[in-house]
Design a protein around this motif. Structure first.
Motif, short mmCIF file in Angstrom:
data_model
loop_
_atom_site.label_atom_id
_atom_site.label_comp_id
_atom_site.label_asym_id
_atom_site.label_seq_id
_atom_site.Cartn_x
_atom_site.Cartn_y
_atom_site.Cartn_z
N SER A 206 -29.98 2.13 68.08
CA SER A 206 -29.49 2.70 69.35
C SER A 206 -28.35 3.67 69.08
O SER A 206 -28.26 4.73 69.69
CB SER A 206 -29.04 1.56 70.27
OG SER A 206 -28.49 2.08 71.46
N GLY A 207 -27.44 3.33 68.09
CA GLY A 207 -26.32 4.23 67.78
C GLY A 207 -26.81 5.53 67.18
O GLY A 207 -26.33 6.63 67.51
N GLU B 73 -28.24 7.89 69.76
CA GLU B 73 -27.22 8.51 70.61
C GLU B 73 -26.63 9.74 69.93
O GLU B 73 -26.45 10.78 70.58
CB GLU B 73 -26.13 7.47 70.90
CG GLU B 73 -25.07 7.99 71.89
CD GLU B 73 -24.03 6.93 72.21
OE1 GLU B 73 -23.10 7.26 72.97
OE2 GLU B 73 -24.16 5.79 71.74
N LYS B 74 -26.30 9.70 68.59
CA LYS B 74 -25.80 10.85 67.84
C LYS B 74 -26.83 11.97 67.83
O LYS B 74 -26.52 13.15 67.97
CB LYS B 74 -25.48 10.43 66.40
CG LYS B 74 -24.19 9.65 66.24
CD LYS B 74 -22.99 10.55 66.48
CE LYS B 74 -21.68 9.81 66.23
NZ LYS B 74 -20.50 10.67 66.45
N ALA C 64 -29.05 12.61 70.01
CA ALA C 64 -29.13 13.24 71.34
C ALA C 64 -27.99 14.23 71.54
O ALA C 64 -28.17 15.31 72.12
CB ALA C 64 -29.11 12.15 72.41
N GLN C 65 -26.78 13.88 71.05
CA GLN C 65 -25.66 14.80 71.19
C GLN C 65 -25.87 16.08 70.38
O GLN C 65 -25.56 17.18 70.82
CB GLN C 65 -24.36 14.11 70.72
CG GLN C 65 -23.94 12.97 71.63
CD GLN C 65 -22.75 12.19 71.09
OE1 GLN C 65 -22.34 12.41 69.92
NE2 GLN C 65 -22.18 11.29 71.89
N ARG D 148 -36.85 4.69 68.39
CA ARG D 148 -37.09 4.50 69.84
C ARG D 148 -37.98 3.28 70.10
O ARG D 148 -37.73 2.49 71.01
CB ARG D 148 -37.73 5.75 70.44
CG ARG D 148 -36.74 6.90 70.62
CD ARG D 148 -37.47 8.13 71.12
NE ARG D 148 -36.53 9.24 71.31
CZ ARG D 148 -36.90 10.49 71.62
NH1 ARG D 148 -38.22 10.75 71.75
NH2 ARG D 148 -36.00 11.42 71.79
N HIS E 182 -35.99 0.05 69.61
CA HIS E 182 -35.08 -0.19 70.74
C HIS E 182 -35.85 -0.69 71.97
O HIS E 182 -35.43 -1.64 72.65
CB HIS E 182 -34.33 1.11 71.06
CG HIS E 182 -33.41 0.98 72.24
ND1 HIS E 182 -32.24 0.23 72.21
CD2 HIS E 182 -33.51 1.50 73.50
CE1 HIS E 182 -31.66 0.30 73.38
NE2 HIS E 182 -32.41 1.06 74.19
#
Length: 1017
Positions: A316-317, A320-321, A323-324, A739, A742
């Motif tokens: 999940s972490g 997130e990176k 996506a940024q 994905r 998760h």
């Protein structure tokens, strides 16, 4: 109707031409037509009937032996009768078919067809109405209102026939009355009733069959259902049902079916409860099995969640990176694209700098000032190019203009030559046309001659074909006549043989009776039981039996049939021969073929002349058209020459003006085309340089803006350096793997939470606390087997209930439909019964006590009218003693209603007509004939008959009776009637001096009036 004159020629026994003036005879009112037997008295009446109807009366109808055998061969048979019908006067002339002499043919004869002529006298004289045989008879018959049979009974009263009618049986009397009075409408009514009765009978039989079939179906279906379903023996009930009515049987069936239904419903209710109980057991075991299966599933999911949850948190972490980083990736791509655009624009500008240096000796600078300098040079070169192009267009237009001048001059010369040539040809063709116009041009006359020649040829060809057929038919007719004559001789011989056999059989009557005698038995003739002297035949004598007579009759019938066939063949050939003779004429085939050859030669000459005229007219029309075309062409060529000449002058002036202008543009300059090409190259190069410099300056500005945006957005997303940004980016496969990890962790967590909070989990915990676990497979199978057996038993019982309900409904429906069918059938059966009774009455049965059909009833009414009319005359003739009466008394099982009786006023009793004496019979027959004539005239709408004939019968009267009959005839002629009495009785000559005598000789009969010859041939 009144007859004025009658002329007879070669007719019957009259060899020559004879004439009777009935107007002269009518002055006395009553006249006598006398003469010996066979002289021809009845032939005069035949001639009147033949003139009016084209056929002879009575048994002589259809006879072909009308022409007198005593007449000369060339004299045609003919009858002419002049008469008045109403207020119209007619003359009818008829000639029967006869064989006349002919110049052609082997036997020198030909058959002349029957002919007729009907004329009417008008204010303008005699006017022809018709020449058709059938039409003449139809016109006169319709005016008289009588057919031939009725006419002979009304106007010509043969006494012998009415004496037979007087004494006839009811059946024979009915046949005669049916011929005289039209009862066809009533016969059609009888036929219509018979047809309707047959139709209604079919309908009734069909309806009754449907009723019977419906009842049988109800019985059959009810018994089939009850068989094997009732719990006790119904044999005794079935025996009792035989004495029940149909409705009682149907009600019994319904009661028994209802009883079976109640038993089936009770059984189904009991089995339904058992089915519910076994079903509940199976469902409870299935539910325990499901609950413990869900409890095991929760334990498995909790174990899987504990094993994979840490890896899911790391994934999940990283997602997130990624996506940024993905959110600012577009700015990096934009900066790279701007850098690439600057590089490409720099290369393009470097190429244009080299061109400027080499071609124009200019130094291009990548600044705003350098760009403005290039634009000024480009505008100057463009202006010079526009001037050069304008001058070049003028120079290029000169060549086609010079060509147009040359072409216009050439066209003018060609049009002038065409005009001269056309005028010359017109002059030549006009001379040729005048020469053709001087010849024969009458095409209509030539066509008429050709048509006439063709018609003549076709006529001769047809005539030759008929002449060939005529010659062939003459031989066939001769052969047919000989065959017919030979067959007639055979008929005569066969009839003679038959007559001889019958005569011989009659003479052997005593021998036949004697052969049938037996000792001790009575004789068939005298009744005696003793036979002392029976007739004896010779030893060699042969008795004639009925079988020999029948064989002889068969031979006669066979000979007559062959004779009729031979006569028919002869008549057919004669008709064909006559047609061929009329069509062929009198000329031979050879003569006709000579004429045909001459006609064909004439036809060839006429055809050749017509062809010449046609060719000449065709050429003349072609010349006329050609001259018109050439004249128009000459005029058109003159107009086109003037137009072309004017156009050439105008184009020459334009060319001279263009040359002057071009000379002015070229002064001090090189060739215009080279100059334009050079200026076009400079202008294009300068425009391209300006564009390249503008593109480079814009790309540099866009690159500075893109690099500044990339720095700002990257730092805002948390990436201080480009390396931090690059390490955060994931490839597609890794991103998808993280994905899925998760999502699986989240789904498993959710499922565990749902199961822990569900009723199934709590129920399983409670069962486990009670010491219960999941049921075994064997326990489930046993419970399910018991449930299936209970279900099958219930469905079987329920099926019996449905069958009973359905049977009961169908039974009620069938009974209701039967009642409706009976209601519908009632009127049909009743209508048939009424119609049957009425039809039986109409055809003489049922309640018809007199056994008379409808037609017989109508004839009985006519006979009653005849009896009343006849009594008026018979009362006068018999001095008031006798009167005729219609008798409709019943005759046992036979028909009634057509009887005749005589009332004798001296005794006051009725007498049978057979009991009258000869004189009394004559008086009654004459009265009956006159009465029948009156009734026929009344019902047929016939005109009043002013001329009547009474034929024979006076010889049987005594003096007193004759006096009474003569007095009645005197009364009959009152009102202007003319009565002709036909008799050879000498006493009649003394009483009637106004008479016509027929004299018989071996050369034929003649007619005299008061001893004077009326007419000679």
């Amino acid at each position: 109707m009144r007859i004025h004159k009658l002329q007879i020629q070669a007719f019957g026994p009259f060899a020559g031409s004879e004439q009777i003036d009935f107007d002269e005879l009518a002055e006395g009112g009553l006249f006598l037509l006398d003469g010996p037997t066979g002289a021809g008295k009845s032939s005069i009446l035949d001639a009147i009937c033949y003139a009016l109807y084209g056929s002879l009366p009575g048994s002589r109808t259809g006879s072909r032996q009308i022409r007198s055998d005593h007449a000369p061969a060339e004299l045609a048979p003919e009858v002419t009768c002049e008469l008045t019908i109403g207020d119209r006067r007619f003359e009818v002339t008829r000639s029967p078919a006869w064989v006349r002499p002919s110049k052609r043919g082997k036997n020198k004869t030909t058959e002349q067809k029957a002919s007729s002529l009907l004329r009417e006298f008008t204010s303008q004289g005699w006017k022809e109405l018709s020449t058709r045989n059938d039409e003449v008879g139809h016109v006169l018959g319709s005016l008289l209102g009588l057919d031939r049979e009725q006419f002979t009974k009304v106007v010509m009263l043969p006494q012998g026939g009415f004496a037979d009618f007087l004494r006839a049986k009811a059946k024979d009397r009915e046949d005669l009355l049916a011929n005289l009075f039209d009862t066809s409408d009533y016969a059609r009514i009888e036929e219509e009733f018979s047809a309707r009765l047959a139709e209604e009978r079919k309908k009734t039989e069909s309806v009754e069959a449907r009723l019977s079939a419906a009842e049988d179906a109800i019985h059959s279906e009810a018994r089939a259902f009850l068989a094997g379903r009732e719990q006790h023996d119904n044999a005794e009930e079935q025996n009792e049902s035989k004495s029940l009515t149909t409705e009682e049987s149907f009600a019994g069936y319904r009661t028994r079916i209802e009883q079976i239904l109640r038993l089936a419903e009770a059984e189904a209710t009991k089995l339904k409860a058992n089915r519910s109980r076994t079903g509940d057991v199976v469902r409870a075991l299935d539910e325990r099995r499901r609950l413990f299966a869900r409890h095991g599933e929760l334990k498995t999911m909790q174990q899987r969640y504990a094993e994979n949850h840490e890896a899911a948190v790391i994934a999940s972490g990283r997602l997130e990176k990624d996506a940024q980083a993905s959110s600012v990736r577009a700015y990096l791509a934009q900066a790279k694209s701007a850098r690439s655009t600057v590089d490409e624009a720099s290369l393009a500008w470097q190429r244009q700098q080299r061109w400027l240096s080499e071609e124009l000796e200019l130094t291009g600078e990548a600044t705003s000032t350098g760009l403005e300098t290039l634009r000024q040079h480009s505008q100057q070169v463009a202006a010079e190019l526009a001037v050069a192009k304008s001058a070049l267009d003028e120079e290029q237009r000169r060549v086609p203009l010079a060509n147009e001048v040359a072409q216009a001059k050439q066209r003018a010369a060609e049009h002038e030559q065409a005009r001269v040539k056309a005028e010359t040809e017109v002059a030549q063709l006009s001379t040729e046309r005048e020469e053709l116009a001087s010849g024969d041009l009458d095409q209509v006359a030539a066509g008429d001659k050709l048509h006439q020649a063709k018609e003549r040829q076709q006529l001769l060809e047809t005539q030759i074909a008929h002449a060939i057929a005529r010659d062939d038919l003459e031989e066939k007719v001769l052969t047919a006549r000989e065959a017919a004559s030979a067959q007639e001789l055979k008929i005569v011989e066969a009839e003679k043989s038959l007559l001889a056999l019958r005569t011989e059989q009659l003479s052997q009557s005593a021998l036949c009776l004697a052969a049938a005698l037996e000792d001790g038995k009575p004789c068939l003739v005298c009744g005696s039981a003793e036979h002392p002297a029976p007739a004896m035949a010779d030893a060699d004598a042969t008795l004639i039996d009925d079988e020999q007579i029948q064989r002889s009759e068969a031979l006669v019938a066979e000979a007559r049939a062959a004779g009729q066939k031979a006569a028919q063949t002869r008549d057919t050939l004669l008709a064909k021969l006559e047609t061929s003779q009329l069509s062929a004429g009198e000329k031979s085939v050879a003569e006709l073929r000579v004429e045909l050859g001459q006609t064909q030669e004439e036809l060839e000459l006429v055809r050749k002349h017509q062809t010449e005229v046609t060719v000449r007219i065709t050429k003349l029309e072609q010349l006329r058209g050609r001259i018109e075309q050439l004249t128009a062409r000459a005029a058109q060529s003159g107009i086109e020459y003037a137009t072309a000449h004017q156009s050439a002058q105008s184009l020459t002036a334009q060319l001279q003006e263009l040359d002057a202008r071009l000379q002015e543009l070229r002064s001090g300059k090189k060739n215009l085309a080279d100059q334009v090409a050079e200026l076009q190259g400079r202008s294009a190069g300068l425009a391209k340089s300006v564009q390249a410099l503008q593109t480079l300056m814009g790309a540099r500005e866009a690159l500075a803006k893109a690099e500044s945006s990339w720095e700002i957005e990257r730092q805002a997303a948390g990436f201080d350096t480009v390396e931090d940004f690059t390490s955060a980016i994931l490839d597609d496969a890794e991103r998808e793997r993280l994905r899925q990890l998760h999502r699986a962790d989240a789904d498993l967590f959710s499922a565990i939470a749902v199961l822990e909070n569900s009723e199934d989990y709590r129920a399983a915990q409670e069962l486990h606390a009670k010491g219960l676990g999941a049921p075994s497979e064997e326990e489930l199978q046993n419970a399910r087997a018991q449930a299936v057996a209970a279900e099958e038993e219930y469905e079987s019982a329920r099926e019996q209930v449905v069958l009973a309900v359905t049977r009961l409904e169908r039974h009620d429906q069938a009974v209701d439909e039967l009642q409706l069918l009976r209601a519908d059938a009632g009127p049909v059966i009743e209508a048939y019964r009424r119609l049957r009774g009425l039809a039986e009455v109409i055809r003489g049965g049922g309640e018809n006590l007199y056994k008379m059909t409808l037609s017989t009833y109508v004839l009985a009414a006519r006979l009653e009218e005849v009896a009343i009319a006849a009594t008026e005359r018979l009362d006068a003739m018999s001095g008031g003693r006798y009167s005729l009466h219609h008798d409709d008394s019943k005759q046992g099982n036979a028909k009634s209603g057509l009887g005749l009786r005589v009332l004798d006023s001296w005794t006051g009793k009725y007498r049978e007509t057979q009991t009258l004496s000869g004189g009394e019979t004559f008086m009654a027959s004459l009265a009956l004939a006159l009465g029948l004539a009156d009734v026929i005239s009344h019902h047929s709408g016939a005109v009043d008959m002013q001329t009547l004939f009474v034929d024979e019968g006076f010889g049987s009267l005594d003096a007193e009776t004759l006096e009474e009959v003569m007095q009645a005839l005197e009364n009959l002629r009152a009102g202007g009637r003319t009565i002709g009495l036909v008799s050879h009785v000498a006493e009649m000559k003394q009483r009637i001096t106004n008479r016509v005598s027929v004299l018989k000789t071996q050369h034929g009969s003649t007619i005299q009036r008061d001893g004077l010859l009326l007419a000679s041939p």
